[in-house]
Design a protein around this motif. Structure first.
Motif, PDB file in Angstrom:
ATOM      1  N   HIS A  88       0.834  -1.206   0.000  1.00 36.12           N
ATOM      2  CA  HIS A  88       0.000   0.000   0.000  1.00 36.12           C
ATOM      3  C   HIS A  88       0.862   1.248   0.000  1.00 36.12           C
ATOM      4  O   HIS A  88       0.533   2.255  -0.638  1.00 36.12           O
ATOM      5  CB  HIS A  88      -0.918  -0.005   1.226  1.00 36.12           C
ATOM      6  N   ALA A  89       1.995   1.202   0.708  1.00 38.55           N
ATOM      7  CA  ALA A  89       2.882   2.361   0.773  1.00 38.55           C
ATOM      8  C   ALA A  89       3.369   2.761  -0.610  1.00 38.55           C
ATOM      9  O   ALA A  89       3.378   3.946  -0.972  1.00 38.55           O
ATOM     10  CB  ALA A  89       4.057   2.063   1.695  1.00 38.55           C
ATOM     11  N   PHE A  90       3.782   1.788  -1.410  1.00 34.74           N
ATOM     12  CA  PHE A  90       4.274   2.113  -2.750  1.00 34.74           C
ATOM     13  C   PHE A  90       3.125   2.512  -3.670  1.00 34.74           C
ATOM     14  O   PHE A  90       3.313   3.306  -4.603  1.00 34.74           O
ATOM     15  CB  PHE A  90       5.072   0.951  -3.319  1.00 34.74           C
ATOM     16  N   ASP A  91       1.931   1.995  -3.413  1.00 33.50           N
ATOM     17  CA  ASP A  91       0.756   2.456  -4.156  1.00 33.50           C
ATOM     18  C   ASP A  91       0.500   3.939  -3.917  1.00 33.50           C
ATOM     19  O   ASP A  91      -0.033   4.635  -4.781  1.00 33.50           O
ATOM     20  CB  ASP A  91      -0.488   1.659  -3.761  1.00 33.50           C
ATOM     21  N   LEU A  92       0.873   4.422  -2.736  1.00 31.30           N
ATOM     22  CA  LEU A  92       0.702   5.832  -2.388  1.00 31.30           C
ATOM     23  C   LEU A  92       1.829   6.704  -2.927  1.00 31.30           C
ATOM     24  O   LEU A  92       1.841   7.908  -2.706  1.00 31.30           O
ATOM     25  CB  LEU A  92       0.619   5.989  -0.867  1.00 31.30           C
ATOM     26  N   GLY A  93       2.771   6.101  -3.610  1.00 31.06           N
ATOM     27  CA  GLY A  93       3.852   6.874  -4.213  1.00 31.06           C
ATOM     28  C   GLY A  93       5.081   7.026  -3.355  1.00 31.06           C
ATOM     29  O   GLY A  93       5.946   7.859  -3.668  1.00 31.06           O
ATOM     30  N   ALA A  94       5.187   6.264  -2.275  1.00 27.06           N
ATOM     31  CA  ALA A  94       6.362   6.360  -1.413  1.00 27.06           C
ATOM     32  C   ALA A  94       7.628   5.998  -2.189  1.00 27.06           C
ATOM     33  O   ALA A  94       7.617   5.112  -3.051  1.00 27.06           O
ATOM     34  CB  ALA A  94       6.217   5.440  -0.206  1.00 27.06           C
TER      35      ALA A  94
END
Length: 234
Positions: A88-94
Motif C-alpha cells: 500500500h505504501a508504494f501504491d501511495l507513491g512512497a
C-alpha cells in the motif's frame, strides 16, 4: 535536502535525527509527533522529504501520504516496524519503505532515491494569490493560506498571524485552483491539506477542523458529503 521526521515515538524521532547527522547534504527542518502537526508545519518548513511512521494516533501515516500524493514535494519515505503495509505504501507513491530499527546504510540509500526522483521532476508550480497591503499590490503563496473567507465585498486570506485582502473572488480562486482548494460553504474555501477532521455539534451543525488554526468554520450540508469522502480517501 530538507527533511522532516513524523513519528509519535520520541525515541524513534531521536534515532532518525541522529542517523541524519551521519548523512551528507541533509538538513533536519522539523520533528513532530503526529500528522496534524506535520500538516501545520509544512507551509513554514517546506521539507523535500518526510520520514513518516505509519501507525500513529489520529491521522495515520498512510492517510497523510494520500493527502500529499498530488505534490512533487515533500516526497515520502515510510519508517515503520511492520512489513505488512509495504504494498500500500508504494501504491501511495512512497519512494522507499524502511523497517525499524532503521540502519544508516538503508537511510542513505533512501535519501539517494529521493534525490533522484526530485531531480527528475520539476518543482511543483507555485500557486500565488494577489493581495493588497495598505492599498499596494503584493502576491502571497497559496501554501501560506490557512483559510479564505468572503466578507462583504472582499475576500480575506487568513495566514498564521495575519490576514490580507485579495483581488479575486472565491469563485475565481476555486476555478483557478480546483485541486488545491475545497469549499466548506458559500463564503469559505480552505486548502485541501489543511482539512484534518470534522466535528458535529449537538444541534447538528458540522464544523471543519483545520491544521494551523483554532478557527473551525461551519460546513454546509451541500458540501459535507464531498468533505467526508475526501477525509476517507485522504
Amino acid at each position: 535536502m530538507r527533511v522532516m521526521i513524523v513519528d509519535d515515538e520520541p525515541l524513534a524521532r531521536a534515532r532518525l535525527a541522529a542517523l541524519l547527522q551521519e548523512c551528507e547534504n541533509v538538513e533536519l527542518v522539523g520533528s513532530v509527533g503526529d500528522s496534524e502537526a506535520a500538516l501545520s508545519a509544512l507551509s513554514e518548513a517546506h521539507p523535500d522529504l518526510l520520514l513518516l511512521d505509519i501507525n500513529m494516533p489520529g491521522l495515520d501515516g498512510k492517510a497523510l501520504a494520500a493527502r500529499l500524493a498530488h505534490r512533487t514535494r515533500p516526497q515520502i519515505v515510510f519508517c515503520t516496524a511492520y512489513e505488512a503495509h509495504a504494498v500500500h505504501a508504494f501504491d501511495l507513491g512512497a519512494v522507499d519503505y524502511l523497517l525499524k530499527p532503521v540502519r544508516v546504510e538503508r537511510l542513505r540509500d533512501a535519501l539517494r532515491r529521493v534525490r533522484q526522483r526530485l531531480e527528475a521532476q520539476p518543482r511543483e508550480p507555485a500557486g500565488w494569490l494577489h493581495a493588497r497591503v495598505r492599498g499596494e499590490p503584493i502576491r502571497m503563496a497559496l501554501d501560506e493560506v490557512v483559510y479564505l473567507l468572503a466578507e462583504e465585498k472582499y475576500v480575506v486570506a487568513h495566514r498564521s498571524g495575519d490576514a490580507l485582502l485579495l483581488d479575486d473572488s472565491l469563485r475565481q480562486l476555486e476555478e483557478t485552483y480546483p485541486q488545491q482548494l475545497i469549499r466548506l460553504h458559500r463564503n469559505c474555501l480552505v486548502p485541501a491539506h489543511r482539512l484534518i477532521g470534522l466535528k458535529t455539534l449537538p444541534d447538528g451543525r458540522v464544523l471543519a477542523r483545520l491544521a494551523g488554526t483554532e478557527f473551525s468554520p461551519e460546513v454546509s450540508r451541500r458540501n459535507l458529503p464531498n468533505l467526508r469522502k475526501l477525509l476517507r480517501v485522504g
